[in-house]
Motif scaffolding. Structure first.
Motif, PDB file in Angstrom:
ATOM      1  N   SER A 353       0.826  -1.214   0.000  1.00  0.00           N
ATOM      2  CA  SER A 353       0.000   0.000   0.000  1.00  0.00           C
ATOM      3  C   SER A 353       0.852   1.251   0.000  1.00  0.00           C
ATOM      4  CB  SER A 353      -0.925  -0.011   1.220  1.00  0.00           C
ATOM      5  OG  SER A 353      -1.727   1.141   1.257  1.00  0.00           O
ATOM      6  N   SER A 354       1.938   1.209   0.785  1.00  0.00           N
ATOM      7  CA  SER A 354       2.840   2.357   0.823  1.00  0.00           C
ATOM      8  C   SER A 354       3.504   2.581  -0.531  1.00  0.00           C
ATOM      9  CB  SER A 354       3.908   2.132   1.898  1.00  0.00           C
ATOM     10  OG  SER A 354       4.841   3.173   1.907  1.00  0.00           O
ATOM     11  N   ALA A 355       3.872   1.477  -1.208  1.00  0.00           N
ATOM     12  CA  ALA A 355       4.488   1.613  -2.534  1.00  0.00           C
ATOM     13  C   ALA A 355       3.513   2.217  -3.527  1.00  0.00           C
ATOM     14  CB  ALA A 355       4.951   0.232  -3.018  1.00  0.00           C
ATOM     15  N   VAL A 356       2.241   1.871  -3.412  1.00  0.00           N
ATOM     16  CA  VAL A 356       1.223   2.450  -4.300  1.00  0.00           C
ATOM     17  C   VAL A 356       1.097   3.942  -4.049  1.00  0.00           C
ATOM     18  CG1 VAL A 356      -1.240   2.487  -4.841  1.00  0.00           C
ATOM     19  CG2 VAL A 356      -0.043   0.310  -4.611  1.00  0.00           C
ATOM     20  N   SER A 357       1.178   4.341  -2.778  1.00  0.00           N
ATOM     21  CA  SER A 357       1.084   5.768  -2.448  1.00  0.00           C
ATOM     22  C   SER A 357       2.230   6.553  -3.068  1.00  0.00           C
ATOM     23  CB  SER A 357       1.084   5.943  -0.922  1.00  0.00           C
ATOM     24  OG  SER A 357      -0.038   5.309  -0.343  1.00  0.00           O
ATOM     25  N   ARG A 358       3.401   5.940  -3.177  1.00  0.00           N
ATOM     26  CA  ARG A 358       4.546   6.622  -3.788  1.00  0.00           C
ATOM     27  C   ARG A 358       4.463   6.632  -5.301  1.00  0.00           C
ATOM     28  NH1 ARG A 358       7.297   3.601   0.222  1.00  0.00           N
ATOM     29  NH2 ARG A 358       7.987   2.113  -1.369  1.00  0.00           N
ATOM     30  N   ARG A 359       3.525   5.864  -5.852  1.00  0.00           N
ATOM     31  CA  ARG A 359       3.393   5.779  -7.319  1.00  0.00           C
ATOM     32  C   ARG A 359       2.101   6.449  -7.794  1.00  0.00           C
ATOM     33  NH1 ARG A 359       4.059  -0.571  -8.137  1.00  0.00           N
ATOM     34  NH2 ARG A 359       3.868  -0.034 -10.353  1.00  0.00           N
ATOM     35  N   GLY A 364      -1.708   7.707 -11.834  1.00  0.00           N
ATOM     36  CA  GLY A 364      -2.592   8.762 -12.358  1.00  0.00           C
ATOM     37  C   GLY A 364      -2.341   9.024 -13.829  1.00  0.00           C
ATOM     38  N   THR A 365      -1.064   9.022 -14.214  1.00  0.00           N
ATOM     39  CA  THR A 365      -0.718   9.230 -15.625  1.00  0.00           C
ATOM     40  C   THR A 365      -1.235   8.086 -16.493  1.00  0.00           C
ATOM     41  OG1 THR A 365       1.274  10.430 -14.946  1.00  0.00           O
ATOM     42  CG2 THR A 365       1.196   9.617 -17.214  1.00  0.00           C
ATOM     43  N   LEU A 366      -1.090   6.841 -15.984  1.00  0.00           N
ATOM     44  CA  LEU A 366      -1.579   5.690 -16.735  1.00  0.00           C
ATOM     45  C   LEU A 366      -3.089   5.764 -16.931  1.00  0.00           C
ATOM     46  CD1 LEU A 366       0.510   2.786 -15.133  1.00  0.00           C
ATOM     47  CD2 LEU A 366       0.762   3.756 -17.431  1.00  0.00           C
ATOM     48  N   LYS A 367      -3.795   6.201 -15.906  1.00  0.00           N
ATOM     49  CA  LYS A 367      -5.240   6.351 -16.062  1.00  0.00           C
ATOM     50  C   LYS A 367      -5.572   7.433 -17.061  1.00  0.00           C
ATOM     51  CE  LYS A 367      -7.206   4.520 -11.823  1.00  0.00           C
ATOM     52  NZ  LYS A 367      -8.161   4.793 -10.721  1.00  0.00           N
ATOM     53  N   ALA A 368      -4.769   8.514 -17.064  1.00  0.00           N
ATOM     54  CA  ALA A 368      -4.999   9.593 -18.031  1.00  0.00           C
ATOM     55  C   ALA A 368      -4.762   9.105 -19.451  1.00  0.00           C
ATOM     56  CB  ALA A 368      -4.091  10.781 -17.720  1.00  0.00           C
ATOM     57  N   GLN A 379      -2.618  -4.984 -12.090  1.00  0.00           N
ATOM     58  CA  GLN A 379      -1.168  -4.824 -12.159  1.00  0.00           C
ATOM     59  C   GLN A 379      -0.541  -4.878 -10.762  1.00  0.00           C
ATOM     60  OE1 GLN A 379       0.455  -4.464 -15.268  1.00  0.00           O
ATOM     61  NE2 GLN A 379       2.284  -4.902 -14.050  1.00  0.00           N
ATOM     62  N   VAL A 380      -1.181  -4.173  -9.818  1.00  0.00           N
ATOM     63  CA  VAL A 380      -0.662  -4.148  -8.447  1.00  0.00           C
ATOM     64  C   VAL A 380      -0.783  -5.542  -7.810  1.00  0.00           C
ATOM     65  CG1 VAL A 380      -0.993  -3.178  -6.149  1.00  0.00           C
ATOM     66  CG2 VAL A 380      -1.166  -1.709  -8.163  1.00  0.00           C
ATOM     67  N   VAL A 381      -1.927  -6.196  -7.996  1.00  0.00           N
ATOM     68  CA  VAL A 381      -2.121  -7.533  -7.431  1.00  0.00           C
ATOM     69  C   VAL A 381      -1.132  -8.516  -8.034  1.00  0.00           C
ATOM     70  CG1 VAL A 381      -3.733  -9.461  -7.243  1.00  0.00           C
ATOM     71  CG2 VAL A 381      -4.537  -7.127  -6.876  1.00  0.00           C
ATOM     72  N   PHE A 471      -4.526  -4.917  -0.423  1.00  0.00           N
ATOM     73  CA  PHE A 471      -4.229  -3.605   0.168  1.00  0.00           C
ATOM     74  C   PHE A 471      -3.852  -2.599  -0.905  1.00  0.00           C
ATOM     75  CE2 PHE A 471      -3.977  -5.907   4.124  1.00  0.00           C
ATOM     76  CZ  PHE A 471      -4.282  -4.962   5.093  1.00  0.00           C
ATOM     77  N   GLY A 472      -2.864  -2.996  -1.745  1.00  0.00           N
ATOM     78  CA  GLY A 472      -2.390  -2.074  -2.783  1.00  0.00           C
ATOM     79  C   GLY A 472      -3.431  -1.809  -3.853  1.00  0.00           C
ATOM     80  N   GLY A 473      -4.172  -2.852  -4.243  1.00  0.00           N
ATOM     81  CA  GLY A 473      -5.186  -2.676  -5.280  1.00  0.00           C
ATOM     82  C   GLY A 473      -6.295  -1.745  -4.838  1.00  0.00           C
ATOM     83  N   TRP A 474      -6.703  -1.875  -3.578  1.00  0.00           N
ATOM     84  CA  TRP A 474      -7.744  -0.964  -3.068  1.00  0.00           C
ATOM     85  C   TRP A 474      -7.251   0.482  -3.108  1.00  0.00           C
ATOM     86  CZ3 TRP A 474      -7.559   2.132   1.389  1.00  0.00           C
ATOM     87  CH2 TRP A 474      -8.754   2.747   1.736  1.00  0.00           C
ATOM     88  N   ARG A 475      -5.974   0.670  -2.735  1.00  0.00           N
ATOM     89  CA  ARG A 475      -5.420   2.030  -2.758  1.00  0.00           C
ATOM     90  C   ARG A 475      -5.296   2.532  -4.185  1.00  0.00           C
ATOM     91  NH1 ARG A 475      -4.625   6.490  -2.604  1.00  0.00           N
ATOM     92  NH2 ARG A 475      -3.094   7.764  -1.479  1.00  0.00           N
ATOM     93  N   ALA A 476      -4.877   1.698  -5.114  1.00  0.00           N
ATOM     94  CA  ALA A 476      -4.691   2.119  -6.501  1.00  0.00           C
ATOM     95  C   ALA A 476      -6.019   2.411  -7.180  1.00  0.00           C
ATOM     96  CB  ALA A 476      -3.935   1.039  -7.277  1.00  0.00           C
ATOM     97  N   SER A 477      -7.076   1.661  -6.842  1.00  0.00           N
ATOM     98  CA  SER A 477      -8.376   1.859  -7.485  1.00  0.00           C
ATOM     99  C   SER A 477      -9.004   3.205  -7.126  1.00  0.00           C
ATOM    100  CB  SER A 477      -9.324   0.720  -7.086  1.00  0.00           C
ATOM    101  OG  SER A 477      -9.600   0.771  -5.694  1.00  0.00           O
ATOM    102  N   ARG A 478      -8.558   3.825  -6.051  1.00  0.00           N
ATOM    103  CA  ARG A 478      -9.113   5.102  -5.617  1.00  0.00           C
ATOM    104  C   ARG A 478      -8.388   6.303  -6.229  1.00  0.00           C
ATOM    105  NH1 ARG A 478     -12.310   4.863  -1.101  1.00  0.00           N
ATOM    106  NH2 ARG A 478     -11.579   6.932  -0.413  1.00  0.00           N
ATOM    107  N   LEU A 479      -7.324   6.038  -6.968  1.00  0.00           N
ATOM    108  CA  LEU A 479      -6.589   7.146  -7.577  1.00  0.00           C
ATOM    109  C   LEU A 479      -7.359   7.704  -8.782  1.00  0.00           C
ATOM    110  CD1 LEU A 479      -2.950   5.736  -7.524  1.00  0.00           C
ATOM    111  CD2 LEU A 479      -3.951   7.407  -5.960  1.00  0.00           C
ATOM    112  N   ARG A 480      -7.195   9.031  -8.997  1.00  0.00           N
ATOM    113  CA  ARG A 480      -7.812   9.698 -10.144  1.00  0.00           C
ATOM    114  C   ARG A 480      -6.728  10.378 -10.958  1.00  0.00           C
ATOM    115  NH1 ARG A 480     -11.874  13.605  -7.259  1.00  0.00           N
ATOM    116  NH2 ARG A 480      -9.956  13.862  -6.006  1.00  0.00           N
ATOM    117  N   PRO A 481      -6.952  10.588 -12.251  1.00  0.00           N
ATOM    118  CA  PRO A 481      -5.940  11.256 -13.081  1.00  0.00           C
ATOM    119  C   PRO A 481      -5.551  12.625 -12.538  1.00  0.00           C
ATOM    120  CG  PRO A 481      -7.607  10.241 -14.453  1.00  0.00           C
ATOM    121  CD  PRO A 481      -8.091  10.128 -13.064  1.00  0.00           C
TER     122      PRO A 481
END
Length: 489
Positions: A353-359, A364-368, A379-381, A471-481
């Motif tokens: 989860s912490s690694a996702v926060s640093r990315r 966000g760019t990938l989603k854009a 990808q995270v899972v 943990f990481g996937g839940w954090r990554a799914s909440r990111l927005r561009p």
């Protein structure tokens, strides 16, 4: 694209991946070692129990214990009078049923007819006490006359009333008795069913075992320790209560003491003890090891006046370092494994989860660029599962090394079995002569690793990766561009 991106990210984040994999590896290795040691404890306990009741026996049936003081019998020995002066050498054998509790031979058939019973065989445990030696008569030595001098003369002349009659005095010299008492155990075994009974806990190391046709033959199998003490070998003869038996084989106990000093056909044992169609123990094999408790309940219900003892009942009486180590492995070891695994899963999840926060900017760019949330999550899972599998491989390697080290060292554990086992040991699994004394066995501990343990380790590795990925996937799914744009300097 998925594997290319996965390989690049794992190579770029080596330290974080190594920390996650190492945590999971430690937990998995501990689970393998504890599981293997527990299996070794179970194997050692089975070896101890097998030394008592023999291979293939799931339970025994014995006569219910009589009230204290009832049915007791003192051994009596009777010797003939001798007319000659020397007295002569004499001997007498007393053959007694071990425990003085017997069942009718027909009970074996009743037990065998019960549902869930694959086979049943009876046995008769005997104790032989042989007293031999000789009496020597004493010699009476006559002494001098002890009467008064004057009175003696008067009496001699006139036989006066006051005279004392001569009374010879003397003493008995020499004589006595020198007897030797020899006690040993004899077990009558059903030679028609060699797969059950206490003799199966020993291995024939010289000669042969009984033939199925020798139901009433005068043959015997001697325990190796007893044969060494009495200098017996295959072809020797032993005499029990005036009957000569030919020793056809020497049996060595696989572990601990043998069930008896001598084994003879059941019918012969019944004749020696004057116990026709009687048995002391019925050895039972169940059709299914999972039905032992139900078979025990059925036997207790349908055959009154008996005590049914299973190997699980006897296992509760095992004490010593084997019991202590088994308890530690079953309780402390397993709980420690659970705690370490939970900690490893939590650490892996938090690090992911912490690694996702640093990315954030990266995702966000990938989603854009058009990546959907599901693709980012997968990808995270995927990265977390790979970390888990790497940790699983390391954990299996460490666990196998630990189990091998335990097997190589083979620490010796002691198992004690004695009268503390209660009625289950009274002529049952305890075997002949074991009711009174505590028995100590030395057992070498091993740590066998089963394929199911390896499969469990792989499952834990995948589970750890999925938990970390969740943990990481839940954090990554909440990111927005838009989050990526806020991180641009």
């Amino acid at each position: 694209m998925f594997f290319t991106y996965l390989r690049r990210e794992l190579r770029r984040r080596r330290k974080a991946a190594l920390v996650v994999a190492s945590g999971l590896a430690l937990g998995i290795a501990l689970v393998i070692v504890v599981t293997s040691v527990s299996a070794g404890m179970s194997k050692a306990q089975d070896k101890v129990l097998q030394s008592l009741y023999g291979l293939g026996t799931d339970m025994t049936v014995t006569k219910a214990a009589a009230p204290p003081g009832s049915g007791s019998e003192r051994p009596r020995f009777r010797f003939d009078a001798q007319d000659d002066d020397s007295g002569g050498e004499q001997s007498s054998d007393r053959v007694m049923v071990q425990g003085l509790q017997t069942l009718a031979g027909s009970t074996v058939g009743k037990v065998d007819a019960q549902s869930g019973v694959a086979d049943a065989v009876g046995g008769l445990s005997l104790q032989v006490v042989k007293v031999s030696g000789e009496f020597t008569r004493g010699r009476f030595q006559q002494g001098e006359s002890g009467g008064q001098e004057g009175g003696g003369q008067e009496g001699g002349r006139g036989g006066g009333l006051g005279g004392a009659q001569p009374s010879p005095q003397g003493r008995v010299e020499g004589g006595g008795a020198d007897f030797d008492v020899n006690s040993y155990s004899v077990y009558g075994t059903d030679v028609t069913k060699p797969a059950l009974g206490p003799l199966t806990s020993s291995k024939i190391t010289s000669g042969r075992t009984f033939k199925t046709s020798e139901t009433d033959a005068k043959v015997a199998v001697a325990d190796a320790a007893y044969a060494k003490e009495k200098k017996l070998k295959a072809g020797s003869t032993v005499t029990v209560k005036g009957t000569k038996f030919q020793v056809v084989g020497i049996a060595t106990a696989d572990s601990g003491d043998a069930a008896a000093n001598l084994y003879i056909p059941l019918r012969r044992a019944q004749t020696l003890a004057d116990a026709k169609d009687k048995v002391t123990t019925i050895y039972v094999k169940a059709t299914d090891s999972q039905r032992i408790d139900s078979v025990k309940a059925a036997l207790q219900k349908n055959i009154s006046g008996t005590t049914v003892t299973t190997s699980a009942d006897l296992a509760d009486t095992v004490s010593g370092s084997l019991s202590t180590a088994s308890s530690l492995a079953a309780s402390v070891g397993k709980w420690l494994s659970v705690v370490v695994l939970v900690a490893a899963f939590l650490v892996a999840g938090l690090l992911t989860s912490s690694a996702v926060s640093r990315r954030v900017r990266e995702f966000g760019t990938l989603k854009a660029l058009g990546w959907k949330s599901g693709r980012v999550t997968r990808q995270v899972v995927g990265e977390a599962v790979v970390n888990g599998l790497v940790g699983g491989v390391l954990g299996i390697a460490l666990g196998l090394a630990g189990a091998y080290a335990v097997t190589a060292v083979s620490p010796t554990l002691q198992a004690q079995l004695g009268s503390g086992g209660g009625e289950g040991l009274r002529g049952g699994f305890g075997g002949p002569g074991r009711q009174a004394a505590t028995k100590t066995l030395d057992v070498a501990l091993t740590a066998p690793v089963a394929l199911t343990t390896i499969a469990l380790a792989v499952g834990l590795a995948v589970a750890g990766g999925l938990i970390a990925g969740a943990f990481g996937g839940w954090r990554a799914s909440r990111l927005r561009p838009a989050d990526a744009l806020r991180r641009v300097e």
